[in-house]
Design an enzyme around this catalytic site. Structure first.
Site, mmCIF file in Angstrom:
data_model
loop_
_atom_site.group_PDB
_atom_site.id
_atom_site.type_symbol
_atom_site.label_atom_id
_atom_site.label_comp_id
_atom_site.label_asym_id
_atom_site.label_seq_id
_atom_site.Cartn_x
_atom_site.Cartn_y
_atom_site.Cartn_z
ATOM 1 N N LYS A 1 31.011 33.778 42.920
ATOM 2 C CA LYS A 1 32.185 33.910 42.068
ATOM 3 C C LYS A 1 32.533 32.567 41.425
ATOM 4 O O LYS A 1 32.398 31.514 42.061
ATOM 5 C CB LYS A 1 33.344 34.416 42.930
ATOM 6 C CG LYS A 1 34.587 34.846 42.183
ATOM 7 C CD LYS A 1 35.562 35.490 43.164
ATOM 8 C CE LYS A 1 36.815 36.022 42.469
ATOM 9 N NZ LYS A 1 37.692 36.737 43.417
ATOM 10 N N SER B 1 39.175 40.730 41.283
ATOM 11 C CA SER B 1 38.773 39.592 40.485
ATOM 12 C C SER B 1 37.314 39.191 40.671
ATOM 13 O O SER B 1 36.830 38.283 39.981
ATOM 14 C CB SER B 1 39.671 38.391 40.840
ATOM 15 O OG SER B 1 39.567 38.036 42.214
ATOM 16 N N SER C 1 40.019 42.423 45.706
ATOM 17 C CA SER C 1 39.165 41.784 44.714
ATOM 18 C C SER C 1 37.677 41.842 45.018
ATOM 19 O O SER C 1 36.864 41.567 44.143
ATOM 20 C CB SER C 1 39.582 40.320 44.527
ATOM 21 O OG SER C 1 40.818 40.231 43.873
#
Length: 510
Positions: A97, A172, A196
């Site tokens: 990420k 996310s 997320s």
């Protein structure tokens, strides 16, 4: 074609076929292929990069590339393999990420003002992957400030779902989910404070694991840059195409804090059971006081059908004695309080302060808790924190009677892109028994927040596609620090029914 060229041609064809077959293989399968010499690390890397070059223009999942270092690392992995070295991910391409620091790369969390924030060191997560031999291709897209159910921002643009480019892969950790689902890499590490990891896994048909709170060091990630303290409630965890890869990655990410390692090291307990039929399962198929969507009904139906077919003992909340299941509504209000007070952020603006002042003193709604949270006093936070630990004890009592709690992950499958602001006022179409109605942004956090407040581990697992051809999934929540139990439950279901399916147009030969 000359006969002299034939052996090389055959070899090249065999290699191409082997690489093509590995596009949607697990990280463990890719590592085995490398160890057995069926493919080289450099060839596997180039295959991954070629897939990104071919497909990612439309998806926009891998937004930070590190090709030169990745090629150097792949060559080093090939040399190590030739020497007989073996590591869990030696030569396997991965992404992380965007919010995780990787030495030499920029970490922006989607904020234009942070485009000069170039990392001097690897985060704990990236360091763990590199030590396991992984080849870090780059970083995947996120929403602005990591605070959305979609993954788009002014720095890198929008990420689309490989199942339907008109829809989001979630947020996310949405870029990472899209990268794994599209066959760019077999493994990604994301973060989760409000679903997320699990919501993107649900939206793209993957496995995702939200670790127990405090289990994985998040040093070198998140906001503000350079922070030392872990954000309350937030955790890291893997996204993968198999449950076994979740377990593999989890083991690699443990014990990464050098200061804690002076005295403390985590050794996780094994899964509670090795057979699916031995699990005791609580299925929560509807949020109290909220009508379930047809998608939630479908998820619960598939879970129950599979449990019944495998002879698994399961119950629903109505079957339980009073007081055994924690009060989910009260817990969610507390979750909103601690979530809203967990970030280092400015105090509410004038409009929010006006809404806050207008609240009735006894208003204990979710919305009221959200408004109050950023400016609660330290005394009130301590009281809320105490209630959190009481709640964890209540869950511990429930897990004396059950091994996992299975729920939906979100009320809908992946929804169409929606950039409208403010995001709290967005309306999402959902199908109910009596027709289509709209949901609010906040309605997506009931299931996602359930394991976050008490810090419980939760594994999202796929359940095929719905009538519109979109992936759906459920989550298995386990006891605190017993992360391997919900992962094992998901793996046993995978063994019985299969799991990840490649999205159309990206499969073998594509």
């Amino acid at each position: 074609m000359s006969t002299a060229a034939l052996p090389d041609t055959i070899h090249e064809k065999d290699t191409a076929n082997a690489l093509d077959a590995l596009s949607f293989a697990s990280a463990a399968e890719q590592a085995l292929a490398l160890a057995e010499g069926r493919v080289s690390a450099l060839a596997l890397l180039e295959h991954s990069l070629a897939r990104i070059d071919r497909f990612d223009g439309a998806i926009n999942a891998v937004v930070v590339r590190d090709d030169a270092r990745a090629r150097a690392d792949a060559r080093a992995a090939d040399a190590a393999l030739a020497r007989g070295e073996r590591k869990p991910l030696l030569g396997v391409p991965v992404t992380v990420k965007e919010s995780f620091d990787a030495e030499g790369l920029v970490t922006t969390v989607g904020k234009p003002e942070l485009t000069g924030n170039r990392a001097q060191h690897d985060s704990a997560v990236v360091a763990a992957l590199r030590e396991a031999g992984a080849v870090v291709i780059g970083k995947s897209n996120v929403p602005h400030g990591l605070t959305d159910l979609q993954s788009y921002n002014a720095v890198y643009g929008r990420t689309s779902n490989p199942w339907d480019l008109a829809r989001t892969p979630g947020g996310s950790s949405g870029g990472g989910a899209a990268a794994v689902a599209a066959g760019f890499v077999a493994l990604e590490v994301g973060t989760d404070i409000g679903g997320s990891i699990r919501i993107p896994a649900h939206f793209t048909g993957l496995y995702g694991h939200k670790a127990s709170y405090g289990l994985i060091a998040t040093l070198g990630s998140g906001l503000p840059p350079g922070r030392r303290a872990s954000r309350d409630l937030g955790v890291a965890g893997p996204l993968a195409r198999t449950a076994a890869d979740l377990d593999l990655a989890l083991g690699l990410l443990l014990n990464r804090d050098p200061e804690l390692n002076k005295a403390w090291r985590v050794t996780l307990p094994p899964p509670r059971h090795a057979r699916l039929a031995d699990f005791r399962v609580l299925v929560i198929d509807r949020w109290p006081g909220v009508e379930p969507t047809e998608s939630e009904r479908l998820v619960a139906q598939r879970v129950v059908e599979r449990l019944q077919a495998q002879g698994v003992k399961f119950q629903r909340p109505a079957d339980l004695p009073d007081g055994l299941l924690p009060d989910l509504r009260a817990s969610h209000t507390l979750y909103r309080t601690l979530l809203g007070s967990s970030a280092i952020q400015p105090l509410p603006d004038e409009a929010a302060q006006a809404r806050l002042a207008a609240l009735a003193p006894g208003d204990d709604s979710y919305e009221a808790a959200t408004l109050r949270a950023p400016s609660i006093s330290h005394r009130d936070w301590l009281a809320a924190n105490e209630r959190r630990f009481v709640l964890r004890s209540q869950w511990e009592a429930l897990f004396q009677a059950f091994d996992v709690v299975v729920t939906p992950v979100a009320p809908t499958p992946a929804f169409p892109h929606d950039d409208s602001e403010p995001k709290d006022e967005r309306a999402f179409a959902a199908t109910f028994a009596d027709g289509v109605r709209t949901l609010r942004f906040s309605d997506f956090f009931y299931w996602a927040g359930l394991p976050v407040l008490p810090g419980l581990p939760a594994t999202s697992f796929p359940l095929g596609v719905d009538g519109d051809g979109l992936p759906v999934g459920a989550q298995a929540v386990g006891p605190w620090l017993e992360d391997r139990t919900p992962i094992a439950f998901a793996r046993l279901l995978e063994d019985a029914y299969g799991g990840f399916e490649a999205p159309p147009g990206y499969g073998q030969g594509a």
